[in-house]
Design a protein around this motif. Structure first.
Motif, short mmCIF file in Angstrom:
data_model
loop_
_atom_site.label_atom_id
_atom_site.label_comp_id
_atom_site.label_asym_id
_atom_site.label_seq_id
_atom_site.Cartn_x
_atom_site.Cartn_y
_atom_site.Cartn_z
N GLU A 77 1.69 -18.07 -39.18
CA GLU A 77 1.99 -18.70 -37.89
C GLU A 77 3.49 -18.68 -37.59
OE1 GLU A 77 0.28 -22.55 -36.78
OE2 GLU A 77 -0.99 -22.33 -38.55
N TRP A 78 4.25 -18.50 -38.62
CA TRP A 78 5.70 -18.62 -38.51
C TRP A 78 6.35 -17.27 -38.19
CZ3 TRP A 78 8.97 -19.02 -43.59
CH2 TRP A 78 10.33 -19.23 -43.28
N LEU A 79 5.85 -16.21 -38.81
CA LEU A 79 6.55 -14.92 -38.77
C LEU A 79 5.69 -13.79 -38.23
CD1 LEU A 79 8.03 -15.15 -42.38
CD2 LEU A 79 9.22 -15.71 -40.25
N ASN A 80 6.33 -12.93 -37.45
CA ASN A 80 5.75 -11.63 -37.12
C ASN A 80 6.23 -10.63 -38.16
OD1 ASN A 80 4.30 -12.12 -34.68
ND2 ASN A 80 6.26 -12.33 -33.62
N CYS A 81 5.31 -9.79 -38.65
CA CYS A 81 5.74 -8.84 -39.68
C CYS A 81 5.56 -7.41 -39.22
CB CYS A 81 4.99 -9.09 -40.99
SG CYS A 81 3.24 -8.73 -40.94
N TYR A 82 6.57 -6.61 -39.54
CA TYR A 82 6.58 -5.20 -39.17
C TYR A 82 6.90 -4.37 -40.41
CZ TYR A 82 7.08 -7.52 -34.67
OH TYR A 82 6.91 -8.35 -33.59
N PRO A 83 5.88 -3.99 -41.16
CA PRO A 83 6.12 -3.24 -42.40
C PRO A 83 6.16 -1.73 -42.16
CG PRO A 83 3.82 -3.97 -42.27
CD PRO A 83 4.48 -4.36 -40.97
N SER A 84 6.86 -1.04 -43.02
CA SER A 84 6.83 0.43 -43.00
C SER A 84 7.08 0.95 -44.41
CB SER A 84 7.90 0.96 -42.04
OG SER A 84 9.19 0.62 -42.50
N PHE A 85 6.54 2.12 -44.68
CA PHE A 85 6.69 2.73 -46.00
C PHE A 85 7.03 4.20 -45.83
CE2 PHE A 85 3.60 -0.71 -46.33
CZ PHE A 85 4.20 -1.50 -47.29
N LYS A 86 7.97 4.64 -46.64
CA LYS A 86 8.34 6.06 -46.58
C LYS A 86 8.73 6.49 -47.99
CE LYS A 86 10.15 9.94 -44.80
NZ LYS A 86 10.30 10.59 -43.50
N GLY A 87 7.88 7.29 -48.63
CA GLY A 87 8.16 7.70 -50.00
C GLY A 87 8.25 6.50 -50.92
N SER A 88 9.38 6.34 -51.57
CA SER A 88 9.55 5.21 -52.49
C SER A 88 10.30 4.07 -51.83
CB SER A 88 10.27 5.66 -53.76
OG SER A 88 11.52 6.25 -53.42
N TYR A 89 10.34 4.09 -50.51
CA TYR A 89 11.09 3.09 -49.75
C TYR A 89 10.17 2.27 -48.87
CZ TYR A 89 14.45 1.22 -46.32
OH TYR A 89 15.19 0.40 -45.50
N GLY A 90 10.23 0.98 -49.05
CA GLY A 90 9.47 0.08 -48.19
C GLY A 90 10.41 -0.80 -47.40
N HIS A 91 10.07 -1.03 -46.15
CA HIS A 91 10.89 -1.90 -45.31
C HIS A 91 9.98 -2.90 -44.63
CE1 HIS A 91 13.25 -3.28 -41.86
NE2 HIS A 91 14.32 -2.94 -42.55
N LEU A 92 10.40 -4.14 -44.59
CA LEU A 92 9.60 -5.18 -43.97
C LEU A 92 10.50 -6.04 -43.10
CD1 LEU A 92 6.95 -6.83 -43.66
CD2 LEU A 92 7.61 -8.08 -45.72
N LEU A 93 10.25 -5.99 -41.80
CA LEU A 93 11.00 -6.83 -40.87
C LEU A 93 10.17 -8.06 -40.54
CD1 LEU A 93 13.30 -7.40 -38.82
CD2 LEU A 93 12.06 -5.97 -37.19
N LEU A 94 10.74 -9.22 -40.74
CA LEU A 94 10.04 -10.47 -40.44
C LEU A 94 10.83 -11.24 -39.39
CD1 LEU A 94 9.24 -11.51 -44.12
CD2 LEU A 94 7.62 -10.60 -42.45
N GLU A 95 10.20 -11.45 -38.24
CA GLU A 95 10.86 -12.19 -37.17
C GLU A 95 10.13 -13.50 -36.94
OE1 GLU A 95 10.78 -9.83 -33.67
OE2 GLU A 95 12.43 -8.54 -34.28
N GLN A 96 10.90 -14.54 -36.79
CA GLN A 96 10.30 -15.83 -36.45
C GLN A 96 9.63 -15.75 -35.09
OE1 GLN A 96 12.56 -19.32 -37.34
NE2 GLN A 96 11.92 -20.35 -35.48
N LYS A 97 8.43 -16.29 -34.99
CA LYS A 97 7.72 -16.28 -33.72
C LYS A 97 8.33 -17.29 -32.76
CE LYS A 97 3.30 -14.76 -35.59
NZ LYS A 97 1.85 -15.03 -35.74
N GLU A 98 7.94 -17.16 -31.50
CA GLU A 98 8.46 -18.05 -30.46
C GLU A 98 8.13 -19.50 -30.77
OE1 GLU A 98 10.41 -17.64 -27.85
OE2 GLU A 98 10.71 -15.59 -28.55
#
Length: 316
Positions: free
Chosen positions: A13-34
């Motif tokens: 309920e708190w965070l929007n998550c935007y994950p991505s993976f590329k090879g051995s690299y993972g990235h996760l963007l977490l933004e607080q919701k409105e």
DNA sequence: CAGGAATTTTCGCGCTTTGC
DNA sequence: GCAAAGCGCGAAAATTCCTG
């Protein structure tokens, strides 16, 4: 031991998550919701208490004062409660480290491993012990806390028998404002001026440097093993044994490693929605270690207030 | 384009142990 | 004796943004 599970519903309920993976690299963007959940701090508190419990008991024993609020006969009790009494910047740092654990247990990272954080290493934050010691004897003294060395956070991946088959070592950072300059300083180090040429350049002593100097076995792993042996030798016997093998001076059995970088802080106007602070498309070229890398960005609004709410209500 | 507001960047500060 | 390391914040300076 740290047994509290992440408050999954509250986090979603708190965070929007935007994950991505590329090879051995993972990235996760977490933004607080409105509209974050009303009693967010309250939902997070049990996890934080669980994370700090070992250090709290340990410091209590070491310092000779009881840190529990129910105890009587101790002057300035309320002021002495770990970790509530710590200075602001130390709380911020702790928040980042606890969140590193919570997010690691909550979300899927690069490699899709099932991560477990058996215990947090806060008791090894040696200056906190001294700070509490001083504070318990001289309540007028206020000072900053000296940072702890080594990785901020460690998690384990266990197989069905309880053996450690991989570990994750994290670097967690909190900054009040996450603008471009702050991130660059964080990752690449501060500006230094060459005394001879007068040229300005990044010192190179940033997060990338820390993560790249890849000691095969971080000291924190030894500390973690020691804690497991003391707190839960039966429940984690297989894990302790596999750490023994990894920590052996002769013929150590290496354990695969994942590196974690957590950047947490407040949003700034210059950042657009869903815009990450560290590129997600490709593994950043500044990263030179061979291990998998997971970057997590936790972008909040008024995060400082949340941290204060949490730390003001721990064990109350 | 001036002038002020909003934002970002820069610089210095606090603290203790360690090492040259 | 001083610099560096580790954790960051906060004030002042510099830049960008916005409005009349």
């Amino acid at each position: 031991m740290h047994t509290c599970l992440p408050p999954t519903d509250a986090i979603e309920e708190w965070l929007n998550c935007y994950p991505s993976f590329k090879g051995s690299y993972g990235h996760l963007l977490l933004e607080q919701k409105e509209d974050p959940p009303p009693d967010l701090a309250g939902s997070l508190v049990p996890y934080f208490e669980s994370a700090h419990e070992d250090a709290r008991k340990y410091f209590s024993e070491q310092i000779g004062i009881d840190l529990h609020p129910d105890s009587d006969g101790v002057q300035n009790e309320a002021e002495l409660l770990y970790p509530r009494c710590l200075p602001v910047s130390a709380r911020r740092g702790l928040f980042g480290e606890v969140m590193a654990g919570m997010l690691t247990e909550q979300y899927t990272y690069i490699g899709k491993h099932e991560w477990d954080v058996p215990i947090f290493l806060f008791r090894y934050h040696a200056d906190v012990e001294k700070y509490l010691f001083d504070l318990s004897r001289n309540d007028t003294r206020t000072r900053q806390v000296f940072g702890r060395f080594g990785s901020d956070f460690l998690g384990l991946c266990l197989d069905y028998e309880g053996n450690v088959i991989r570990f994750i070592a994290g670097e967690a950072k909190w900054r009040d404002k996450l603008n471009a300059g702050t991130i660059e300083t964080l990752m690449l180090g501060s500006w230094v001026t060459d005394r001879e040429t007068g040229e300005r350049a990044r010192s190179g002593k940033g997060v990338w440097f820390e993560v790249n100097r890849d000691t095969p076995v971080p000291h924190g792993l030894r500390q973690l093993q020691r804690l497991l042996r003391e707190r839960d030798p039966g429940g984690h016997s297989a894990a302790i044994l596999s750490l023994d093998k990894a920590l052996a001076l002769r013929n150590p059995v290496p354990i695969p490693r994942t590196n974690l970088i957590l950047i947490a802080g407040n949003d700034v106007p210059s950042r657009d929605e869903r815009m990450s602070l560290i590129p997600w498309q490709e593994m950043p070229k500044e990263y030179t270690a061979p291990n998998d890398l997971q970057v997590v960005e936790l972008i909040l609004k008024d995060g400082g207030d949340l941290i204060d709410q949490i730390y003001d209500t721990l064990w109350s």
